[in-house]
Design a protein around this motif. Structure first.
Motif, PDB file in Angstrom:
ATOM      1  N   GLU A 101       0.866  -1.184   0.000  1.00 15.01           N
ATOM      2  CA  GLU A 101       0.000   0.000   0.000  1.00 15.01           C
ATOM      3  C   GLU A 101       0.897   1.227   0.000  1.00 15.01           C
ATOM      4  N   LEU A 102       0.327   2.380  -0.324  1.00 20.23           N
ATOM      5  CA  LEU A 102       1.109   3.611  -0.325  1.00 20.23           C
ATOM      6  C   LEU A 102       1.372   4.045   1.106  1.00 20.23           C
ATOM      7  N   THR A 103       2.501   4.735   1.296  1.00 21.65           N
ATOM      8  CA  THR A 103       2.857   5.231   2.624  1.00 21.65           C
ATOM      9  C   THR A 103       3.064   6.739   2.550  1.00 21.65           C
ATOM     10  N   ARG A 104       3.214   7.369   3.678  1.00 23.15           N
ATOM     11  CA  ARG A 104       3.443   8.817   3.725  1.00 23.15           C
ATOM     12  C   ARG A 104       4.791   9.201   3.134  1.00 23.15           C
ATOM     13  N   ARG A 105       5.704   8.261   3.022  1.00 28.25           N
ATOM     14  CA  ARG A 105       7.039   8.548   2.499  1.00 28.25           C
ATOM     15  C   ARG A 105       7.111   8.437   0.977  1.00 28.25           C
ATOM     16  N   ASP A 121       2.933  -9.068  -9.767  1.00 32.73           N
ATOM     17  CA  ASP A 121       1.816  -8.219 -10.167  1.00 32.73           C
ATOM     18  C   ASP A 121       2.042  -6.799  -9.680  1.00 32.73           C
ATOM     19  N   LEU A 122       1.355  -5.863 -10.318  1.00 34.08           N
ATOM     20  CA  LEU A 122       1.352  -4.475  -9.881  1.00 34.08           C
ATOM     21  C   LEU A 122       0.005  -4.153  -9.253  1.00 34.08           C
ATOM     22  N   LEU A 123       0.023  -3.238  -8.317  1.00 33.19           N
ATOM     23  CA  LEU A 123      -1.195  -2.690  -7.732  1.00 33.19           C
ATOM     24  C   LEU A 123      -1.298  -1.244  -8.181  1.00 33.19           C
ATOM     25  N   ALA A 124      -2.503  -0.766  -8.407  1.00 29.35           N
ATOM     26  CA  ALA A 124      -2.716   0.618  -8.814  1.00 29.35           C
ATOM     27  C   ALA A 124      -3.454   1.360  -7.708  1.00 29.35           C
ATOM     28  N   PHE A 125      -3.044   2.616  -7.495  1.00 29.59           N
ATOM     29  CA  PHE A 125      -3.641   3.463  -6.464  1.00 29.59           C
ATOM     30  C   PHE A 125      -3.833   4.867  -7.009  1.00 29.59           C
ATOM     31  N   ASP A 126      -4.782   5.603  -6.421  1.00 25.67           N
ATOM     32  CA  ASP A 126      -4.867   7.028  -6.704  1.00 25.67           C
ATOM     33  C   ASP A 126      -3.985   7.744  -5.677  1.00 25.67           C
ATOM     34  N   ARG A 127      -3.875   9.052  -5.780  1.00 24.13           N
ATOM     35  CA  ARG A 127      -2.965   9.787  -4.893  1.00 24.13           C
ATOM     36  C   ARG A 127      -3.379   9.747  -3.423  1.00 24.13           C
ATOM     37  N   GLY A 129      -4.270   6.947  -1.994  1.00 23.81           N
ATOM     38  CA  GLY A 129      -3.989   5.603  -1.518  1.00 23.81           C
ATOM     39  C   GLY A 129      -5.123   4.617  -1.719  1.00 23.81           C
ATOM     40  N   ARG A 130      -6.157   5.020  -2.467  1.00 23.91           N
ATOM     41  CA  ARG A 130      -7.271   4.105  -2.748  1.00 23.91           C
ATOM     42  C   ARG A 130      -6.909   3.216  -3.928  1.00 23.91           C
ATOM     43  N   ARG A 131      -7.197   1.908  -3.789  1.00 24.93           N
ATOM     44  CA  ARG A 131      -6.927   0.957  -4.873  1.00 24.93           C
ATOM     45  C   ARG A 131      -7.771   1.274  -6.085  1.00 24.93           C
ATOM     46  N   LEU A 132      -7.165   1.120  -7.244  1.00 28.70           N
ATOM     47  CA  LEU A 132      -7.832   1.286  -8.523  1.00 28.70           C
ATOM     48  C   LEU A 132      -7.723  -0.023  -9.297  1.00 28.70           C
TER      49      LEU A 132
END
Length: 148
Positions: A101-105, A121-127, A129-132
C-alpha cells in the motif's frame, strides 16, 4: 486485454501495456533491496494500432522517464528536466520490504503503480492511496521519433 486486479471501490480503471508492466516488475526485482521510483507516461488509446475496446481518449500507461535525464539540473535547481512539461502524471514505486500500500514517504502522482515481492503483479492506487482496478493490455504503443 487481460488480467485485472481487485479494488476497494468503483474508481476509474487504470490501463497499462504488458511490456511496461513486465519491464517495471523486472526493474524492481533487479533493484532489490533498493526501492525503485520512476515517472510514467501514457499514450491515448486512439494512438494504438489495435482496438483496445476503450474510449479513444483513455490514457494507457506505456512509457517510463528514467531519473538520470536532467539529474544535474534537478539536483541544483529542483527542476525536473527528465520529464517533458505536462507529462508524467503517473509513477511507479517498489516496496522491497512492503507494505503493499502507499505510505506517507512515497512520492505520489495522479496514479501510482506499486510492486512488492515476489514481483509478479502491480497494484494501482490514486494519490489518496485508494486501490484502482488495473487492466493490462496486450498492445504496443506507436513508435515515437524525434522531430527533425
Amino acid at each position: 486485454m487481460s488480467r485485472s486486479s481487485g479494488t476497494d471501490g468503483d474508481e476509474r480503471p487504470v490501463y497499462a501495456t504488458r511490456g511496461l508492466v513486465e519491464m517495471l516488475l523486472e526493474r524492481a526485482d533487479e533493484a532489490e533491496p533498493a526501492q525503485v521510483n520512476l515517472v510514467l507516461d501514457a499514450t491515448p488509446a486512439a494512438d494504438f494500432e489495435a482496438d483496445l475496446g476503450v474510449d479513444p481518449s483513455t490514457p494507457v500507461l506505456s512509457h517510463v522517464y528514467f531519473p538520470m535525464a536532467g539529474q544535474a539540473v534537478s539536483d541544483v535547481f529542483g527542476v525536473d528536466l527528465g520529464t517533458p512539461a505536462g507529462r508524467g502524471r503517473a509513477r511507479f514505486l517498489s516496496h522491497p520490504q512492503g507494505p503493499a500500500e502507499l505510505t506517507r514517504r512515497d512520492d505520489l502522482a495522479g496514479v501510482v503503480l506499486l510492486a512488492v515481492p515476489p514481483w509478479e503483479d502491480l497494484l494501482a492506487f490514486d494519490r489518496r492511496g485508494r486501490r484502482l482496478p488495473l487492466t493490462v493490455v496486450d498492445a504496443e504503443p506507436p513508435a515515437e521519433s524525434v522531430p527533425e
